[in-house]
Write an enzyme that holds these catalytic residues in place. Sequence first.
Site, mmCIF file in Angstrom:
data_model
loop_
_atom_site.group_PDB
_atom_site.id
_atom_site.type_symbol
_atom_site.label_atom_id
_atom_site.label_comp_id
_atom_site.label_asym_id
_atom_site.label_seq_id
_atom_site.Cartn_x
_atom_site.Cartn_y
_atom_site.Cartn_z
ATOM 1 N N ASP A 35 0.874 -1.166 0.000
ATOM 2 C CA ASP A 35 0.000 0.000 0.000
ATOM 3 C C ASP A 35 0.912 1.217 0.000
ATOM 4 O OD1 ASP A 35 -1.628 2.174 0.575
ATOM 5 O OD2 ASP A 35 -2.766 1.157 2.142
ATOM 6 N N ASN A 81 3.155 2.728 -10.788
ATOM 7 C CA ASN A 81 1.906 2.819 -11.540
ATOM 8 C C ASN A 81 0.712 3.191 -10.664
ATOM 9 O OD1 ASN A 81 -0.155 1.958 -13.742
ATOM 10 N ND2 ASN A 81 -0.632 0.650 -11.988
ATOM 11 N N TYR A 99 -5.845 15.726 -9.348
ATOM 12 C CA TYR A 99 -5.268 14.779 -10.302
ATOM 13 C C TYR A 99 -4.272 15.409 -11.274
ATOM 14 C CZ TYR A 99 -4.838 11.146 -13.811
ATOM 15 O OH TYR A 99 -4.331 10.224 -14.694
ATOM 16 N N LYS A 147 0.019 15.046 -11.247
ATOM 17 C CA LYS A 147 0.825 14.509 -12.342
ATOM 18 C C LYS A 147 1.899 15.507 -12.777
ATOM 19 C CE LYS A 147 -1.222 10.519 -12.620
ATOM 20 N NZ LYS A 147 -0.508 9.289 -12.194
ATOM 21 N N THR A 157 -10.365 2.076 -17.902
ATOM 22 C CA THR A 157 -10.041 1.381 -16.652
ATOM 23 C C THR A 157 -11.083 1.750 -15.596
ATOM 24 O OG1 THR A 157 -8.683 3.173 -15.749
ATOM 25 C CG2 THR A 157 -7.570 1.566 -17.182
#
Length: 239
Positions: free
Chosen positions: A58, A85, A162, A166, A197
């Site tokens: 985790d 990932n 998000y 990144k 996904t």
Amino acid sequence: MAHTEIALVTGANKGIGFAIAGQLAARGMTVLLGARDRERRAAAVARLGGDVHGIALDVTDADSVKRAAEEVGGRFGELDVLVNNAGITGDFTQSPGSDPVEEVRRVFEVNFFGVIAVTEAMLPLLNPGARVVNVSSSVGSLADMTAPDGGHLAEMPAMLGYPVSKTALNALTAQYAKYLRDKGIRVNSVCPGYVATDLNGHDGGRTPDQGAAIAVELATRNPDGPTAGFFDDGGRVAW
């Protein structure tokens, strides 16, 4: 006897991570499939078969990361590839004006701090010539998000979690590449493209295998491969 390379992939029980793990295994690597859920991890390992081993991990739990590094070191001794990932998109409470701090923190814990935690823990295990691949996204490209036309995802609402995570991940890539350059360890960010996904409710896009291809390419490049770069299937992505 030829050396069998060892790769650790985080968040690999499903989606792009699972596809990356499968493609690396198909290329003859020993693959360590990192995932936090025991049952899903075991099911993913069983689906892939071959030289694939589950690692409890985790990325937001310091003890879990420490135990994972100890297990990798104790069982396998070294790493040739690390693919960071694991990631989350968060929800729309990360929008400006929505009191977004808690949701932004939650996203950064996985997408940014989780990468630091795992990379730091695995640094002593990385062989000279190892490859580190951080799964990023073009939504974090400053060049794209500041384009006059709004960039290739102009319809995407402003979000503080998000995409910003990144952008930060890409900066992290550059700093680790600088730190590890003299050791011959290459560090790059990749954008898998818009992949169907769980992160987007399987809403169209490319397949996980298609999205995994660029990460696998950078993870398996010869010693003349690039470092401190940001890539997708078409080549370099603007920071």
